[in-house]
Design a protein around this motif. Structure first.
Motif, PDB file in Angstrom:
ATOM      1  N   ILE A 171      -3.221   4.698 -10.572  1.00 32.87           N
ATOM      2  CA  ILE A 171      -2.299   4.649  -9.437  1.00 32.87           C
ATOM      3  C   ILE A 171      -2.847   3.755  -8.340  1.00 32.87           C
ATOM      4  CG2 ILE A 171      -1.273   6.039  -7.577  1.00 32.87           C
ATOM      5  CD1 ILE A 171      -1.153   8.357  -9.650  1.00 32.87           C
ATOM      6  N   ARG A 172      -4.118   3.917  -8.044  1.00 39.31           N
ATOM      7  CA  ARG A 172      -4.709   3.147  -6.939  1.00 39.31           C
ATOM      8  C   ARG A 172      -4.857   1.660  -7.270  1.00 39.31           C
ATOM      9  NH1 ARG A 172      -8.291   8.095  -6.179  1.00 39.31           N
ATOM     10  NH2 ARG A 172      -7.513   9.056  -4.255  1.00 39.31           N
ATOM     11  N   GLU A 173      -5.085   1.345  -8.543  1.00 42.08           N
ATOM     12  CA  GLU A 173      -5.395  -0.039  -8.899  1.00 42.08           C
ATOM     13  C   GLU A 173      -4.268  -0.779  -9.611  1.00 42.08           C
ATOM     14  OE1 GLU A 173      -9.034  -0.253 -11.100  1.00 42.08           O
ATOM     15  OE2 GLU A 173     -10.200   0.817  -9.575  1.00 42.08           O
ATOM     16  N   ALA A 196      -3.843  10.324  -4.953  1.00 40.39           N
ATOM     17  CA  ALA A 196      -3.836   8.870  -5.116  1.00 40.39           C
ATOM     18  C   ALA A 196      -2.484   8.289  -4.736  1.00 40.39           C
ATOM     19  CB  ALA A 196      -4.188   8.488  -6.554  1.00 40.39           C
ATOM     20  N   SER A 197      -1.407   8.981  -5.115  1.00 44.25           N
ATOM     21  CA  SER A 197      -0.063   8.504  -4.766  1.00 44.25           C
ATOM     22  C   SER A 197       0.129   8.479  -3.252  1.00 44.25           C
ATOM     23  CB  SER A 197       0.999   9.392  -5.419  1.00 44.25           C
ATOM     24  OG  SER A 197       0.931   9.313  -6.827  1.00 44.25           O
ATOM     25  N   ARG A 256      -7.036   6.569 -10.764  1.00 47.54           N
ATOM     26  CA  ARG A 256      -7.468   5.174 -10.676  1.00 47.54           C
ATOM     27  C   ARG A 256      -6.330   4.226 -11.065  1.00 47.54           C
ATOM     28  NH1 ARG A 256     -12.807   2.396 -13.546  1.00 47.54           N
ATOM     29  NH2 ARG A 256     -12.303   0.243 -12.926  1.00 47.54           N
ATOM     30  N   ASP A 312       6.424   2.726  -4.047  1.00 47.38           N
ATOM     31  CA  ASP A 312       7.115   2.385  -2.806  1.00 47.38           C
ATOM     32  C   ASP A 312       7.424   3.634  -1.992  1.00 47.38           C
ATOM     33  OD1 ASP A 312       7.461  -0.549  -3.157  1.00 47.38           O
ATOM     34  OD2 ASP A 312       8.618   0.087  -4.908  1.00 47.38           O
ATOM     35  N   ASP A 317      -2.168   7.957  -1.092  1.00 47.91           N
ATOM     36  CA  ASP A 317      -2.994   6.879  -0.549  1.00 47.91           C
ATOM     37  C   ASP A 317      -2.316   5.516  -0.640  1.00 47.91           C
ATOM     38  OD1 ASP A 317      -4.955   8.725   0.002  1.00 47.91           O
ATOM     39  OD2 ASP A 317      -6.143   8.284  -1.787  1.00 47.91           O
ATOM     40  N   VAL A 318      -1.460   5.323  -1.656  1.00 50.85           N
ATOM     41  CA  VAL A 318      -0.875   3.989  -1.861  1.00 50.85           C
ATOM     42  C   VAL A 318       0.602   3.903  -1.484  1.00 50.85           C
ATOM     43  CG1 VAL A 318      -2.518   3.515  -3.715  1.00 50.85           C
ATOM     44  CG2 VAL A 318      -0.256   4.384  -4.293  1.00 50.85           C
ATOM     45  N   ALA A 319       1.276   5.052  -1.319  1.00 49.72           N
ATOM     46  CA  ALA A 319       2.719   5.032  -1.055  1.00 49.72           C
ATOM     47  C   ALA A 319       3.029   4.394   0.296  1.00 49.72           C
ATOM     48  CB  ALA A 319       3.278   6.447  -1.110  1.00 49.72           C
ATOM     49  N   LYS A 320       4.127   3.637   0.332  1.00 47.47           N
ATOM     50  CA  LYS A 320       4.571   3.012   1.584  1.00 47.47           C
ATOM     51  C   LYS A 320       5.350   4.008   2.450  1.00 47.47           C
ATOM     52  CE  LYS A 320       4.881  -1.305  -0.981  1.00 47.47           C
ATOM     53  NZ  LYS A 320       5.800  -2.233  -1.689  1.00 47.47           N
ATOM     54  N   THR A 353       2.579   0.644  -8.627  1.00 44.66           N
ATOM     55  CA  THR A 353       3.255   0.494  -7.344  1.00 44.66           C
ATOM     56  C   THR A 353       3.965   1.799  -7.026  1.00 44.66           C
ATOM     57  OG1 THR A 353       3.622  -1.874  -7.664  1.00 44.66           O
ATOM     58  CG2 THR A 353       5.065  -0.751  -6.089  1.00 44.66           C
TER      59      THR A 353
END
Length: 446
Positions: free
Chosen positions: A111-113, A144-145, A109, A118, A147-150, A116
């Motif tokens: 990580i997701r919320e 989770a990483s 959570r 990149d 899901d959010v990584a660019k 950052t």
């Protein structure tokens, strides 16, 4: 050539090409436990002096990183660490290593919320026919990483064991931006700490409290390892495992026939874990073994989930405890030694499990660099010490001098119980300090 293989070839690049996407100011999700990146690490290190303000995120380091060797003073790279190992403590001497306080059950959570990412760099097993890369022994927070990584870069290790799920234990090629091949680069080999006599004496107290069918969680360190060895040689039957870290001791218990998982209510017959770190014996045990299930930390460490198993037994090390029962397991004063990790998660899980018990274990004394002996049971925690387990949460406390249950005890009873398992050389002084703190009754026996 299959669709997935074509995609693989189109995304395959050199390590230098992969790390060329890193730019000043980036946050990089990186190594954790056995998931190391020897090839990408070396390529990133080669760019050290042209990059600035690079923040790497990871923890439980099992090797010294090449980027650290290239930048030992932290002028270019900062290591943001969620749990300290001996390697992390060594790197922290530079002042460029920082800790993130957490409950491990909540890290996905965070990580997701809150974090950052990149760029995410992952070590993985070779792609299967379905286009999936397995994460091997380190599942932890990586879903989770992803899901959010660019940008996602995977480093393929031919020696990575294949773990079964659970969930969160693989990434599909469609999610990956770049692939780097590392060949046969082996796995991080981390032997269990060798238990000394005091560890064995503590383990002797704990093993008497373990019953057939109990579901085990073992923490990191020599004492849990010693206990695992004792259990493997015992006549206990049908133990289970729902743990955070998987270590060699679990393999010993399975090989001895005492750990079967048959009595578990959740994932019966399977060893549930979120990351594994040990020797090749452990990695061979994990590899393609359907009796082992890797999950993300929000499953393994969540109290509501883990306590669905009856008779959860949580066994963890600690550094010190005060006379009211506050436990510090992560720092010596303000200096970080370990981390909170999932200790509080499992202390609470065990107590909320039907028939569950948690054990905080520590040697009664330690010797400093000047050769002076100190008690780990103290009137007050050391200045700057971190409270890992709050006093209402603590169940059993064990030293080589005995075992006490703190649940339901008033402060004077706690003081008496803890002084009773302190080293005898320190008991009178502890009584005097307890009197000053007004948590010692005159009617107590001395």
């Amino acid at each position: 050539m299959s669709k997935w293989l074509k995609e693989y070839q189109s995304k395959l690049v050199s390590p230098e090409k992969a790390v060329s996407v890193v730019k000043n100011g980036d946050w990089i999700g990186s190594s954790y436990a056995a998931n190391v990146l020897p090839v990408l690490d070396k390529a990133l290190a080669a760019r050290a002096h042209e990059l600035y303000d690079i923040k790497l995120i990871g923890g439980v380091s099992s090797r010294i990183y090449d980027w650290f060797k290239a930048d030992p003073n932290g002028e270019h790279f900062t290591w943001n660490c969620s749990h300290f190992s001996a390697v992390d403590r060594y790197m922290a001497q530079t002042g460029s290593v920082y800790y993130m306080p957490l409950k491990y059950s909540e890290i996905l959570r965070y990580i997701r919320e809150n974090l950052t990412v990149d760029i995410l760099m992952l070590q993985v097993a070779p792609m299967d026919m379905h286009g999936n890369f397995n994460l091997g022994p380190t599942i932890s927070h990586y879903r989770a990483s992803m899901d959010v990584a660019k940008i996602i870069i995977v480093e393929v290790n031919e020696d990575m064991p294949i773990t079964h799920g659970g969930y969160g234990h693989y990434i599909h090629i469609s999610e990956v931006d770049y692939i780097v091949e590392a060949g046969h680069c082996g796995m991080s080999q981390v032997a269990s700490e060798e238990p000394v006599e005091v560890d064995k004496r503590i383990a002797d107290f704990v093993i008497k409290e373990i019953r057939d069918g109990d579901c085990l969680q073992l923490g990191i360190g020599a004492m849990p390892s010693a206990l695992g060895q004792l259990i493997a040689k015992s006549d206990l039957k049908d133990l289970g495992a729902h743990t955070e870290m998987l270590c060699d001791a679990f393999v010993d218990m399975v090989d001895a026939g005492v750990l079967t998982g048959r009595k578990k209510q959740l994932d019966p017959g399977r060893i549930v874990y979120t990351f594994g770190l040990g020797t090749q014996k452990l990695y061979d045990f994990i590899d393609n073994n359907p009796a082992v299930a890797g999950y993300t930390a929000d499953y393994t460490n969540d109290r509501k989930i883990a306590s669905l198993n009856d008779n959860v037994v949580s066994i963890n090390n600690s550094l010190e405890i005060d006379l009211t029962g506050q436990v510090c397991s992560e720092s010596v004063g303000p200096r970080m030694i370990s981390g909170s990790g999932g200790q509080l998660d499992f202390v609470e899980t065990a107590y909320h499990s039907k028939g569950g018990r948690s054990f905080i274990c520590m040697a009664s004394t330690f010797t400093d660099k000047q050769g002076q002996v100190h008690s780990r049971i103290k009137p007050l925690l050391a200045h700057g010490a971190v409270v890992t387990d709050t006093r209402p949460a603590v169940h059993y406390v064990v030293t080589e001098h005995g075992i006490v249950n703190l649940k339901g005890l008033f402060t004077w009873q706690r003081a008496e119980a803890l002084i009773g398992i302190a080293h005898p050389d320190f008991r009178e002084d502890l009584i005097k300090e307890a009197e000053k703190l007004k948590i010692w009754r005159n009617s107590n026996k001395r």
